[in-house]
Design a protein around this motif. Structure first.
Motif, PDB file in Angstrom:
ATOM      1  N   SER A 153       5.670 -11.845  17.200  1.00  0.00           N
ATOM      2  CA  SER A 153       6.657 -11.523  16.174  1.00  0.00           C
ATOM      3  C   SER A 153       7.815 -12.515  16.210  1.00  0.00           C
ATOM      4  CB  SER A 153       7.175 -10.093  16.360  1.00  0.00           C
ATOM      5  OG  SER A 153       7.828  -9.952  17.614  1.00  0.00           O
ATOM      6  N   ALA A 154       8.200 -12.943  17.423  1.00  0.00           N
ATOM      7  CA  ALA A 154       9.272 -13.927  17.549  1.00  0.00           C
ATOM      8  C   ALA A 154       8.834 -15.267  16.980  1.00  0.00           C
ATOM      9  CB  ALA A 154       9.684 -14.074  19.004  1.00  0.00           C
ATOM     10  N   VAL A 155       7.593 -15.677  17.269  1.00  0.00           N
ATOM     11  CA  VAL A 155       7.071 -16.934  16.740  1.00  0.00           C
ATOM     12  C   VAL A 155       7.090 -16.900  15.211  1.00  0.00           C
ATOM     13  CG1 VAL A 155       5.025 -18.385  16.551  1.00  0.00           C
ATOM     14  CG2 VAL A 155       5.658 -17.422  18.769  1.00  0.00           C
ATOM     15  N   ALA A 156       6.717 -15.743  14.644  1.00  0.00           N
ATOM     16  CA  ALA A 156       6.668 -15.619  13.183  1.00  0.00           C
ATOM     17  C   ALA A 156       8.040 -15.760  12.561  1.00  0.00           C
ATOM     18  CB  ALA A 156       6.046 -14.275  12.803  1.00  0.00           C
ATOM     19  N   VAL A 157       9.051 -15.100  13.140  1.00  0.00           N
ATOM     20  CA  VAL A 157      10.379 -15.178  12.538  1.00  0.00           C
ATOM     21  C   VAL A 157      10.981 -16.561  12.709  1.00  0.00           C
ATOM     22  CG1 VAL A 157      11.710 -14.346  14.531  1.00  0.00           C
ATOM     23  CG2 VAL A 157      12.578 -13.968  12.234  1.00  0.00           C
ATOM     24  N   HIS A 158      10.676 -17.229  13.822  1.00  0.00           N
ATOM     25  CA  HIS A 158      11.158 -18.600  14.002  1.00  0.00           C
ATOM     26  C   HIS A 158      10.564 -19.518  12.926  1.00  0.00           C
ATOM     27  CE1 HIS A 158      11.769 -17.713  18.582  1.00  0.00           C
ATOM     28  NE2 HIS A 158      12.636 -17.089  17.815  1.00  0.00           N
ATOM     29  N   SER A 180      16.277 -13.813  13.018  1.00  0.00           N
ATOM     30  CA  SER A 180      16.267 -12.965  11.820  1.00  0.00           C
ATOM     31  C   SER A 180      17.612 -13.011  11.113  1.00  0.00           C
ATOM     32  CB  SER A 180      15.931 -11.514  12.187  1.00  0.00           C
ATOM     33  OG  SER A 180      14.611 -11.390  12.647  1.00  0.00           O
ATOM     34  N   ALA A 181      18.693 -12.935  11.894  1.00  0.00           N
ATOM     35  CA  ALA A 181      20.031 -12.973  11.308  1.00  0.00           C
ATOM     36  C   ALA A 181      20.302 -14.310  10.633  1.00  0.00           C
ATOM     37  CB  ALA A 181      21.075 -12.700  12.384  1.00  0.00           C
ATOM     38  N   ARG A 182      19.855 -15.413  11.267  1.00  0.00           N
ATOM     39  CA  ARG A 182      20.056 -16.721  10.652  1.00  0.00           C
ATOM     40  C   ARG A 182      19.244 -16.839   9.361  1.00  0.00           C
ATOM     41  NH1 ARG A 182      23.595 -17.475  10.508  1.00  0.00           N
ATOM     42  NH2 ARG A 182      23.418 -19.632   9.815  1.00  0.00           N
ATOM     43  N   LEU A 183      18.038 -16.257   9.346  1.00  0.00           N
ATOM     44  CA  LEU A 183      17.230 -16.294   8.133  1.00  0.00           C
ATOM     45  C   LEU A 183      17.917 -15.512   7.014  1.00  0.00           C
ATOM     46  CD1 LEU A 183      13.392 -15.892   7.918  1.00  0.00           C
ATOM     47  CD2 LEU A 183      14.876 -14.799   6.249  1.00  0.00           C
ATOM     48  N   HIS A 196      12.263  -9.825   6.658  1.00  0.00           N
ATOM     49  CA  HIS A 196      13.291  -9.876   7.703  1.00  0.00           C
ATOM     50  C   HIS A 196      14.648  -9.426   7.160  1.00  0.00           C
ATOM     51  CE1 HIS A 196      10.327 -12.061  10.042  1.00  0.00           C
ATOM     52  NE2 HIS A 196      10.240 -12.976   9.095  1.00  0.00           N
ATOM     53  N   VAL A 197      14.965  -9.841   5.955  1.00  0.00           N
ATOM     54  CA  VAL A 197      16.235  -9.460   5.339  1.00  0.00           C
ATOM     55  C   VAL A 197      16.261  -7.963   5.090  1.00  0.00           C
ATOM     56  CG1 VAL A 197      17.796  -9.873   3.408  1.00  0.00           C
ATOM     57  CG2 VAL A 197      16.337 -11.740   4.257  1.00  0.00           C
ATOM     58  N   ALA A 198      15.165  -7.431   4.577  1.00  0.00           N
ATOM     59  CA  ALA A 198      15.085  -5.998   4.296  1.00  0.00           C
ATOM     60  C   ALA A 198      15.242  -5.180   5.568  1.00  0.00           C
ATOM     61  CB  ALA A 198      13.754  -5.676   3.621  1.00  0.00           C
ATOM     62  N   ARG A 199      14.601  -5.612   6.629  1.00  0.00           N
ATOM     63  CA  ARG A 199      14.672  -4.870   7.895  1.00  0.00           C
ATOM     64  C   ARG A 199      16.109  -4.830   8.419  1.00  0.00           C
ATOM     65  NH1 ARG A 199      13.965  -6.222  13.455  1.00  0.00           N
ATOM     66  NH2 ARG A 199      13.117  -4.491  14.667  1.00  0.00           N
ATOM     67  N   ILE A 200      16.807  -5.968   8.337  1.00  0.00           N
ATOM     68  CA  ILE A 200      18.202  -5.974   8.769  1.00  0.00           C
ATOM     69  C   ILE A 200      19.029  -5.033   7.899  1.00  0.00           C
ATOM     70  CG2 ILE A 200      20.292  -7.381   8.928  1.00  0.00           C
ATOM     71  CD1 ILE A 200      18.535  -9.732   9.726  1.00  0.00           C
ATOM     72  N   GLY A 201      18.780  -5.067   6.592  1.00  0.00           N
ATOM     73  CA  GLY A 201      19.523  -4.196   5.693  1.00  0.00           C
ATOM     74  C   GLY A 201      19.341  -2.731   6.006  1.00  0.00           C
ATOM     75  N   VAL A 202      18.113  -2.344   6.320  1.00  0.00           N
ATOM     76  CA  VAL A 202      17.836  -0.946   6.683  1.00  0.00           C
ATOM     77  C   VAL A 202      18.520  -0.593   8.000  1.00  0.00           C
ATOM     78  CG1 VAL A 202      16.018   0.666   7.373  1.00  0.00           C
ATOM     79  CG2 VAL A 202      15.665  -0.836   5.406  1.00  0.00           C
ATOM     80  N   ARG A 203      18.400  -1.475   8.981  1.00  0.00           N
ATOM     81  CA  ARG A 203      18.976  -1.182  10.297  1.00  0.00           C
ATOM     82  C   ARG A 203      20.500  -1.192  10.281  1.00  0.00           C
ATOM     83  NH1 ARG A 203      16.016  -4.361  15.055  1.00  0.00           N
ATOM     84  NH2 ARG A 203      17.209  -2.808  16.214  1.00  0.00           N
ATOM     85  N   ALA A 204      21.092  -1.851   9.299  1.00  0.00           N
ATOM     86  CA  ALA A 204      22.552  -1.926   9.217  1.00  0.00           C
ATOM     87  C   ALA A 204      23.161  -0.763   8.448  1.00  0.00           C
ATOM     88  CB  ALA A 204      22.965  -3.245   8.570  1.00  0.00           C
TER      89      ALA A 204
END
Length: 266
Positions: A5-10, A135-138, A164-172
């Motif tokens: 998962s880390a490789v994918a987001v990078h 994820s945050a940088r993306l 990635h953006v959607a996941r951050i939005g939900v978690r925030a």
């Protein structure tokens, strides 16, 4: 073995940045000076801000004392350091600014790949693991890229990187309430978002939640990054708490922003 998962987001961060670089790489000096929806910020300010923040992330991963010094400088002018950093970079010739951003991104990409997956690195908010930092940088690259696209009158094709953006939005969600001094809802929400290609449903939270949010992933991401007004997106809420959240949602750290006015083009 690296976390898949880390490789994918990078990789997704790398591609998101390259897409934005392709958008600005052949602009004239006049286009670099175009105003964007962020008051007082041109296209150059947007790229300069991304360069500044990517550099901060690189320091966090590779130079803890250097990041601490940067944090001290930021805390000394909490209401001005973001604009000052953008202004400093925007004053450079566009070609030099673009090259500095590219060089920093390349170094950050290598640092993210080399970082221990379980280590938490310092940030302006809570410490983050490397995957979360990517994820945050993306998210920020995509959001500021939207500002650039809007300034240039370009409509970008949304991609699966929006996950990635959607996941951050939900978690925030709870942060959006807290930053406004409001109590966060006690119950979890159900969020269901249709992927940009229409082939998937990205879902978060229990299926039987009383409070629900549904809509296209692109529209949700525009909303939580405050790149579109709620009245201009097809995101719908069921339940009063979910309805209130859509009025105040934000995926980014820091104080509540004013967001876009109704009817702003995107």
């Amino acid at each position: 073995m690296p976390d898949p998962s880390a490789v994918a987001v990078h990789a997704d961060l790398r591609e998101e940045s390259l897409e934005l670089e392709r958008l600005v790489g052949r602009l004239s000096e006049a286009d670099w000076a175009r105003p964007t929806p962020a008051p007082g910020w041109t296209v150059a300010h947007q790229i300069a801000h991304l360069h500044w923040t990517d550099r901060a992330a690189l320091l966090s991963l590779t130079d803890t004392p250097g990041f601490a010094r940067l944090t001290e400088t930021a805390l000394a002018a909490p209401d001005a350091f973001v604009d000052e950093g953008a202004q400093e970079g925007a004053a450079l010739p566009p070609g030099e600014l673009l090259e500095r951003w590219r060089t920093t991104r390349t170094a950050l990409d290598a640092a993210l790949a080399a970082a221990s997956p379980d280590t938490r690195f310092p940030w302006f908010g809570p410490p983050m693991k490397a995957a979360s930092m990517a994820s945050a940088r993306l998210m920020e690259t995509w959001a500021h890229g939207q500002d650039v696209a809007d300034a240039l009158g370009v409509r970008r094709t949304p991609t699966a990187r929006l996950r990635h953006v959607a996941r951050i939005g939900v978690r925030a969600r709870d942060y959006a309430f807290a930053v406004r001094g409001l109590p966060a809802p006690a119950a979890e929400f159900r969020v269901e978002l249709r992927s940009p290609d229409g082939a998937e449903l990205w879902s978060y939270g229990p299926e039987d939640a009383a409070q629900q949010v549904t809509g296209p992933a692109l529209d949700f991401c525009l909303l939580v990054t405050q790149r579109a007004h709620r009245s201009d997106v097809a995101v719908r809420a069921t339940g009063p708490d979910a309805d209130r959240w859509l009025d105040i949602a934000q995926a980014f750290a820091g104080p509540a922003g004013p967001g876009r006015a109704p009817g702003d083009a995107r």
